[in-house]
Design a protein around this motif. Structure first.
Motif, PDB file in Angstrom:
ATOM      1  N   UNK A   1       0.888  -1.160   0.000  1.00  0.00           N
ATOM      2  CA  UNK A   1       0.000   0.000   0.000  1.00  0.00           C
ATOM      3  C   UNK A   1       0.922   1.205   0.000  1.00  0.00           C
ATOM      4  N   UNK A   2       0.492   2.311   0.507  1.00  0.00           N
ATOM      5  CA  UNK A   2       1.401   3.435   0.655  1.00  0.00           C
ATOM      6  C   UNK A   2       2.196   3.143   1.926  1.00  0.00           C
ATOM      7  N   UNK A   3       3.109   2.196   1.790  1.00  0.00           N
ATOM      8  CA  UNK A   3       3.809   1.575   2.896  1.00  0.00           C
ATOM      9  C   UNK A   3       3.603   0.083   2.737  1.00  0.00           C
ATOM     10  N   UNK A   4       3.475  -0.646   3.847  1.00  0.00           N
ATOM     11  CA  UNK A   4       3.288  -2.093   3.779  1.00  0.00           C
ATOM     12  C   UNK A   4       2.398  -2.555   4.920  1.00  0.00           C
ATOM     13  N   UNK A   5       1.436  -3.405   4.611  1.00  0.00           N
ATOM     14  CA  UNK A   5       0.635  -4.071   5.626  1.00  0.00           C
ATOM     15  C   UNK A   5       1.140  -5.497   5.774  1.00  0.00           C
ATOM     16  N   UNK A   6       1.189  -5.969   7.008  1.00  0.00           N
ATOM     17  CA  UNK A   6       1.583  -7.346   7.283  1.00  0.00           C
ATOM     18  C   UNK A   6       0.493  -8.018   8.100  1.00  0.00           C
ATOM     19  N   UNK A   7       0.223  -9.288   7.769  1.00  0.00           N
ATOM     20  CA  UNK A   7      -0.593 -10.165   8.604  1.00  0.00           C
ATOM     21  C   UNK A   7       0.339 -11.290   9.022  1.00  0.00           C
ATOM     22  N   UNK A   8       0.513 -11.440  10.328  1.00  0.00           N
ATOM     23  CA  UNK A   8       1.510 -12.388  10.811  1.00  0.00           C
ATOM     24  C   UNK A   8       0.906 -13.280  11.891  1.00  0.00           C
ATOM     25  N   UNK A   9       1.167 -14.562  11.776  1.00  0.00           N
ATOM     26  CA  UNK A   9       0.809 -15.533  12.808  1.00  0.00           C
ATOM     27  C   UNK A   9       2.118 -15.996  13.425  1.00  0.00           C
ATOM     28  N   UNK A  10       2.251 -15.822  14.747  1.00  0.00           N
ATOM     29  CA  UNK A  10       3.498 -16.222  15.396  1.00  0.00           C
ATOM     30  C   UNK A  10       3.236 -16.851  16.760  1.00  0.00           C
ATOM     31  N   UNK A  11       4.194 -17.668  17.164  1.00  0.00           N
ATOM     32  CA  UNK A  11       4.087 -18.394  18.424  1.00  0.00           C
ATOM     33  C   UNK A  11       5.013 -17.741  19.456  1.00  0.00           C
ATOM     34  N   UNK A  12       4.473 -17.504  20.642  1.00  0.00           N
ATOM     35  CA  UNK A  12       5.241 -16.918  21.734  1.00  0.00           C
ATOM     36  C   UNK A  12       5.138 -17.833  22.948  1.00  0.00           C
TER      37      UNK A  12
END
Length: 127
Positions: A77-88
């Protein structure tokens, strides 16, 4: 009449060539503006994940440790969108618990990050 027939033939050949080319190109290109999968080792994904982890840990007043990034998508986009699945993981009373998080992070063109949404999800055995 002969020239008109030649002209029509040439136009038809060009229409077939360019029509075929456009259909092949349209199938191989990603949808503009859509999310696409990206490697979990991508520097942008790692930076966005670390930002999300720190922000969530601060909001929830927890000492979260990043165990792994499971899945990531990005959208230009005008920049960057992230969708992230992570384990903590985190410890509580000597016990260690796993927590999987879905986070959406926006990175501006100035490389400023903003956590736009997040939620915890069940960690599955397949991850």
């Amino acid at each position: 009449m002969k020239n008109k027939l030649k002209f029509m033939f040439i136009v038809a050949v060009f229409a077939i060539i360019f029509g075929f080319n456009e259909s092949v190109s349209a199938q191989s290109l990603p949808i503009v503006g859509g999310f696409k999968n990206v490697a979990v080792t991508d520097k942008g994904v790692i930076d966005a994940t670390n930002f999300a982890l720190k922000t969530i840990a601060k909001e929830e007043e927890m000492d979260l440790k990043l165990d792994s990034i499971i899945n990531a998508q990005q959208q230009v986009v005008q920049g960057m969108n992230y969708k992230i699945l992570f384990k903590t993981s985190y410890s509580d009373g000597g016990e260690i618990y796993e927590l999987c998080l879905n986070a959406s992070v926006y990175r501006s063109l100035k490389k400023e990050y903003k956590l736009t949404s997040w939620d915890s999800v069940q960690c599955s055995e397949e991850e």
